[in-house]
Design a protein around this motif. Structure first.
Motif, PDB file in Angstrom:
ATOM      1  N   UNK A   1      41.875  41.961  43.617  1.00 21.06           N
ATOM      2  CA  UNK A   1      42.689  42.589  44.656  1.00 21.06           C
ATOM      3  C   UNK A   1      42.959  41.693  45.868  1.00 21.06           C
ATOM      4  N   UNK A   2      43.008  40.386  45.690  1.00 18.08           N
ATOM      5  CA  UNK A   2      43.417  39.482  46.754  1.00 18.08           C
ATOM      6  C   UNK A   2      42.449  39.294  47.908  1.00 18.08           C
ATOM      7  N   UNK A   3      41.330  40.008  47.922  1.00 18.47           N
ATOM      8  CA  UNK A   3      40.375  39.827  49.016  1.00 18.47           C
ATOM      9  C   UNK A   3      38.938  39.701  48.538  1.00 18.47           C
ATOM     10  N   UNK A   4      38.749  39.653  47.221  1.00 13.51           N
ATOM     11  CA  UNK A   4      37.400  39.513  46.666  1.00 13.51           C
ATOM     12  C   UNK A   4      37.432  38.617  45.437  1.00 13.51           C
TER      13      UNK A   4
ATOM     14  N   UNK B   1      37.191  40.112  54.690  1.00 10.07           N
ATOM     15  CA  UNK B   1      38.000  40.956  55.549  1.00 10.07           C
ATOM     16  C   UNK B   1      38.179  40.244  56.879  1.00 10.07           C
ATOM     17  N   UNK B   2      39.397  39.891  57.233  1.00  9.45           N
ATOM     18  CA  UNK B   2      40.656  40.202  56.571  1.00  9.45           C
ATOM     19  C   UNK B   2      40.828  39.396  55.281  1.00  9.45           C
ATOM     20  N   UNK B   3      41.865  39.730  54.528  1.00 11.16           N
ATOM     21  CA  UNK B   3      42.149  38.999  53.291  1.00 11.16           C
ATOM     22  C   UNK B   3      42.462  37.544  53.632  1.00 11.16           C
ATOM     23  N   UNK B   4      41.923  36.601  52.861  1.00  9.28           N
ATOM     24  CA  UNK B   4      42.190  35.184  53.127  1.00  9.28           C
ATOM     25  C   UNK B   4      43.642  34.819  52.845  1.00  9.28           C
ATOM     26  N   UNK B   5      44.093  33.731  53.463  1.00  9.17           N
ATOM     27  CA  UNK B   5      45.435  33.199  53.185  1.00  9.17           C
ATOM     28  C   UNK B   5      45.493  32.632  51.783  1.00  9.17           C
ATOM     29  N   UNK B   6      44.378  32.094  51.305  1.00  9.25           N
ATOM     30  CA  UNK B   6      44.282  31.542  49.945  1.00  9.25           C
ATOM     31  C   UNK B   6      42.903  31.889  49.404  1.00  9.25           C
ATOM     32  N   UNK B   7      42.859  32.260  48.125  1.00 11.28           N
ATOM     33  CA  UNK B   7      41.599  32.658  47.508  1.00 11.28           C
ATOM     34  C   UNK B   7      41.613  32.251  46.043  1.00 11.28           C
ATOM     35  N   UNK B   8      40.532  31.580  45.618  1.00  8.60           N
ATOM     36  CA  UNK B   8      40.368  31.273  44.198  1.00  8.60           C
ATOM     37  C   UNK B   8      38.898  31.416  43.842  1.00  8.60           C
ATOM     38  N   UNK B   9      38.495  30.925  42.681  1.00  4.91           N
ATOM     39  CA  UNK B   9      37.141  31.146  42.170  1.00  4.91           C
ATOM     40  C   UNK B   9      36.072  30.355  42.900  1.00  4.91           C
ATOM     41  N   UNK B  10      36.446  29.455  43.825  1.00  2.00           N
ATOM     42  CA  UNK B  10      35.453  28.645  44.541  1.00  2.00           C
ATOM     43  C   UNK B  10      35.659  28.599  46.052  1.00  2.00           C
TER      44      UNK B  10
END
Length: 169
Positions: free
Chosen positions: A120-123, A143-152
């Motif tokens: 869901x873009x934030x976890x 929280x807040x949702x990051x600008x970029x998120x991946x597995x690391x």
């Protein structure tokens, strides 16, 4: 971070524009339930932006365990004279090693890491398939949702006016 003799979080690093912040001070609450660290930025230069002089930003880092989870709160404040942009990143990993492995014991076999999954873009959920068929999972939520998120990595693009502060997590 360990749970039931298994390391469920093997890396949790904070970076400012790709560099580790400088430690000003740190401490724990007398009952060891709360950890705080006061940090600042090193000299930072990014192509296309004005350099960020050392000690322009202050980062207050607070960690505690509550409700079966590790919580971390960050407060970033700009003490510089102008508006500053910085990318704050949290780098993480989970190897699910048991205490004996961490202390140097070699296993003939071990299970395998599952690919990290963005939820869901934030976890992010990190997983491990054990030899006995069990699956272990660690979830990191932001929280807040990051600008970029991946597995690391989770990255936050901050723009702070003089004296302005931003809370993360």
């Amino acid at each position: 971070l360990y749970h039931r003799d298994t390391r469920i979080l093997s890396r949790l690093a904070l970076l400012l524009d790709g560099r580790r912040p400088l430690l000003l001070s740190s401490g724990t609450h007398p009952d060891n339930a709360l950890f705080t660290a006061e940090l600042t930025n090193p000299d930072l230069e990014r192509e296309g932006t004005e350099p960020l002089p050392r000690e322009s930003l202050h980062v207050h880092r607070l960690k505690f365990v509550y409700g079966g989870a590790l919580h971390e709160r960050l407060l970033v404040r700009n003490y510089g004279g102008g508006t500053r942009r910085v990318r704050l990143a949290v780098v993480f990993a989970a190897d699910f090693a048991d205490l004996f492995e961490v202390r140097g014991e070699r296993r003939a076999r071990r299970g395998g890491l599952l690919p990290g999954t963005v939820v869901q873009g934030r976890a992010v959920e990190l997983g491990y398939a054990a030899l006995d068929g069990q699956e272990l999972r660690t979830q990191l939520a932001f929280d807040p949702a990051p600008a970029a998120l991946n597995a690391t990595r989770a990255a936050f693009d901050l723009t702070l006016a003089p004296g302005e502060a931003c809370r993360i997590f």
